[in-house]
Design an enzyme around this catalytic site. Structure first.
Site, PDB file in Angstrom:
ATOM      1  N   GLU A 195       4.084  -7.039   3.382  1.00  0.00           N
ATOM      2  CA  GLU A 195       3.627  -8.421   3.288  1.00  0.00           C
ATOM      3  C   GLU A 195       4.401  -9.212   4.340  1.00  0.00           C
ATOM      4  OE1 GLU A 195       1.211  -9.345   1.430  1.00  0.00           O
ATOM      5  OE2 GLU A 195       1.055  -7.720  -0.038  1.00  0.00           O
ATOM      6  N   ARG A 216      -4.828   1.542   0.255  1.00  0.00           N
ATOM      7  CA  ARG A 216      -4.638   0.092   0.265  1.00  0.00           C
ATOM      8  C   ARG A 216      -4.707  -0.559  -1.109  1.00  0.00           C
ATOM      9  NH1 ARG A 216      -8.161  -5.002   2.493  1.00  0.00           N
ATOM     10  NH2 ARG A 216      -6.405  -6.448   2.660  1.00  0.00           N
ATOM     11  N   LEU A 265       7.545 -11.613 -13.694  1.00  0.00           N
ATOM     12  CA  LEU A 265       8.268 -10.826 -14.686  1.00  0.00           C
ATOM     13  C   LEU A 265       9.379 -11.697 -15.243  1.00  0.00           C
ATOM     14  CD1 LEU A 265       8.540  -7.298 -13.001  1.00  0.00           C
ATOM     15  CD2 LEU A 265       6.699  -8.273 -14.387  1.00  0.00           C
ATOM     16  N   VAL A 300       8.895  -7.220 -21.466  1.00  0.00           N
ATOM     17  CA  VAL A 300       8.810  -5.973 -22.220  1.00  0.00           C
ATOM     18  C   VAL A 300      10.120  -5.745 -22.970  1.00  0.00           C
ATOM     19  CG1 VAL A 300       9.685  -4.509 -20.343  1.00  0.00           C
ATOM     20  CG2 VAL A 300       8.164  -3.522 -22.073  1.00  0.00           C
ATOM     21  N   ASN A 321       2.591  -0.740   5.188  1.00  0.00           N
ATOM     22  CA  ASN A 321       2.776  -1.118   3.794  1.00  0.00           C
ATOM     23  C   ASN A 321       3.672  -2.343   3.808  1.00  0.00           C
ATOM     24  OD1 ASN A 321       3.330  -1.227   1.000  1.00  0.00           O
ATOM     25  ND2 ASN A 321       5.062   0.172   1.229  1.00  0.00           N
ATOM     26  N   CYS A 374       0.822  -1.197   0.000  1.00  0.00           N
ATOM     27  CA  CYS A 374       0.000   0.000   0.000  1.00  0.00           C
ATOM     28  C   CYS A 374       0.860   1.252   0.000  1.00  0.00           C
ATOM     29  CB  CYS A 374      -0.895  -0.002   1.240  1.00  0.00           C
ATOM     30  SG  CYS A 374      -1.600  -1.620   1.631  1.00  0.00           S
TER      31      CYS A 374
END
Length: 586
Positions: free
Chosen positions: A77, A50, A231, A267, A75, A2
């Site tokens: 995990e 959030r 990624l 990308v 913020n 967040c």
């Protein structure tokens, strides 16, 4: 994760102040588009934006203990939250959020619980019983955090600089691995691993220990209640992350909700090295692969937004952040909320091309220590902010605390790059996953040479940036750069161009001091530039500046690695053979 903003101990309790805090919090809305909250207790404001990933239905913030005397905005995990809940049997949790454990750990252990948290985090905790607070940031600085001070004596905390730069007399980067306590009015480092002293380790290399530690780091990061992906650039690091994720996804709770088919994302410019390599890895692993292309002009058009979001004028960071910024927007549009990525490996294993020039194992190791300590200013900054610009979270298993401890405890002689002996960069990581019975990757991918992200997306990308900057910055401007920008004076037109944009968004002296500077080659620290006299006058930080190292093809000894003839490592240094029955090619 967040975006958080806190104003602590301010002298203004009016409605106008509350409106101002809400206004500043909205500057972080891109980090958390799912919900916003603001809690005021006396002279303290805790705001939150959030991005809901774990317990999206009930995990809104701020979070509280049972009687709401402890308030937390966070913020982060916390990957071991279920284990921590079991250690708190006398506590009642209000939500299923992984961060809900923080207030309760504080009740049990006071300020001394940071080492118990396995994860990434930045948080502010307010104890209303005595009106004190603590602020903490994760070990390496994967989450971004700033601290500032107002003229009225207030302390400001924000996930991004833009949340506090206009209202603070002074502000700075909140140091990783530290805690700030209002009781002491000072920082205290809580993260104290053995490698931090930069003393030279002596543990033998155990390929299975490296493999198992990294697999564990990846698997624990598959904690989610929302869709995710990986990624994939096609290089070693992202390919290993994708391979392990693909291999273990079916055994996780995430597979029950979202299926066992992994989505991968890449990308690059049309025809770039990364696109080709990533497609090959994706085909090998059987992922649902999404390939995004951009033009040089697309990237140039995004530069101002990138600098605003990433909050830096560092050349290599901006070069690499722009493709990641463009890709993140596309990924988020597909409904994905977080991705797993490969940052950190080059710092831990000495994977950058300039490490070929390390004169001895002592210099090699101390440089890896310096690089890890500085990650929060470079790759962590890029991975966090270029993705969060679109409300996308990036998780980085190479920066797992336990994995770093394993990797940084290995005698650095094993990490040394010796091309004449067939030992290329990150050889011990490659070898740890060189499994003949159940291959993780094709050989030529496992032994693909390092590309900087900004190079791998397409070599013309950097050339296009330089050409564009040359149209906006004159020779006379460069001659007078030292008078205009006295701190971190830009030495190239590209650097000057980025600096002009940065100063427009963040004109404060405190802002320019948050960005590192000094000489560099191929992403080195200033100290490592001394390894080669030819580097002292280099102005281009690209990996291509390490002349004679970046090869278009491997020499014969490197080709031996790909063709099933790995170097006989054990003849160089005695090593215990693996004993767990897993095939490690030696």
């Amino acid at each position: 994760m967040c975006g958080i903003l806190a104003v602590l101990g301010c002298s203004d309790f009016t409605q106008a102040k509350r409106v101002r805090v809400l206004e500043l919090s909205r500057r972080l809305k891109h980090r958390g588009p799912d919900w916003s909250g603001l809690h005021q207790h006396g002279d303290c404001y805790l705001a939150h934006q959030r991005l809901a990933i774990v317990d999206p239905a009930s995990g809104d913030q701020p979070l509280f203990n049972e009687d709401k005397s402890i308030i937390v905005t966070v913020n982060g995990e916390i990957y071991n939250h279920e284990e921590l809940r079991k250690q708190l049997p006398n506590h009642q949790f209000r939500t299923g959020s992984d961060c809900d454990v923080i207030a309760h750990l504080y009740e049990e252990h006071g300020e001394n619980f940071m080492d118990m948290l396995d994860g990434i985090f930045s948080f502010v905790l307010l104890d209303t019983r005595d009106n004190t607070f603590i602020v903490a940031r994760d070990a390496i600085g994967v989450t971004s955090l700033y601290i500032g001070w107002g003229l009225d004596g207030s302390v400001w905390i924000s996930s991004e600089m833009k949340g506090l730069n206009d209202d603070c007399e002074h502000f700075e980067v909140f140091p990783p691995g530290h805690l700030y306590s209002s009781r002491e009015r000072a920082f205290r480092r809580w993260y104290n691993p053995t490698w931090f002293s930069e003393s030279i380790p002596s543990a033998p290399y155990d390929p299975l220990a490296v493999r198992h530690a990294f697999e564990k780091a990846v698997i624990k990061r598959l904690m989610t209640d929302v869709p995710f992906g990986v990624l994939l650039s096609g290089g070693l690091d992202s390919s290993l992350v994708a391979s392990i994720t693909s291999r273990y996804l079916a055994t996780t709770k995430a597979a029950e909700q979202w299926g066992s088919k992994l989505h991968s994302f890449c990308v690059g410019l049309e025809g770039s090295p990364d696109l080709k390599a990533a497609k090959e890895v994706a085909d090998y692993l059987g992922t649902v692969h999404h390939e995004f292309t951009f033009t040089v002009q697309d990237g140039i058009d995004a530069i101002e937004e990138v600098i605003y979001h990433v909050e830096t004028y560092d050349v290599t960071t901006i070069r690499a952040s722009t493709p990641m910024f463009l890709m993140s927007r596309k990924i988020k549009s597909l409904g994905v909320k977080w991705v797993i990525s490969g940052e950190g490996s080059d710092e831990i294993f000495g994977g950058y091309l300039y490490f070929h020039k390390a004169p001895n194992k002592e210099e090699f190791h101390t440089e890896t220590c310096r690089k890890i300590k500085a990650l929060h200013q470079y790759d962590c900054l890029r991975a966090n902010k270029s993705t969060f610009a679109w409300g996308l979270e990036a998780r980085v298993p190479f920066l797992d605390k336990e994995f770093i401890n394993v990797a940084m405890n290995i005698d650095p002689e094993y990490k040394m790059i010796k091309r004449d002996e067939g030992r290329i960069e990150k050889y011990i990581l490659r070898r740890a996953f060189d499994d003949e019975e159940k291959p993780y990757l094709p050989k030529h991918i496992l032994y693909r040479q390092k590309e900087q992200f900004s190079d791998g997306v397409g070599y013309s990308w950097i050339d296009g940036l330089k050409d564009h900057a040359a149209k906006h910055v004159t020779d006379k401007m460069i001659l007078n750069a030292g008078n205009i920008f006295r701190h971190n004076t830009p030495l190239t037109k590209e650097a000057y161009y980025y600096r002009m944009i940065f100063e427009r968004f963040f004109p404060q002296n405190s802002a320019r001091l948050t960005v590192p500077g000094g000489p560099t080659v191929a992403c080195s620290t200033a100290k490592a530039v001394e390894w080669d006299a030819a580097w002292s006058n280099n102005l281009d930080p690209s990996g291509r500046a390490a002349l004679g190292v970046h090869l278009s093809a491997y020499d014969d000894k490197q080709n031996n690695l790909i063709n099933n003839k790995p170097v006989e490592f054990e003849k160089l240094i005695p090593m215990e053979a693996p004993s767990l029955g897993v095939a490690i090619h030696s």
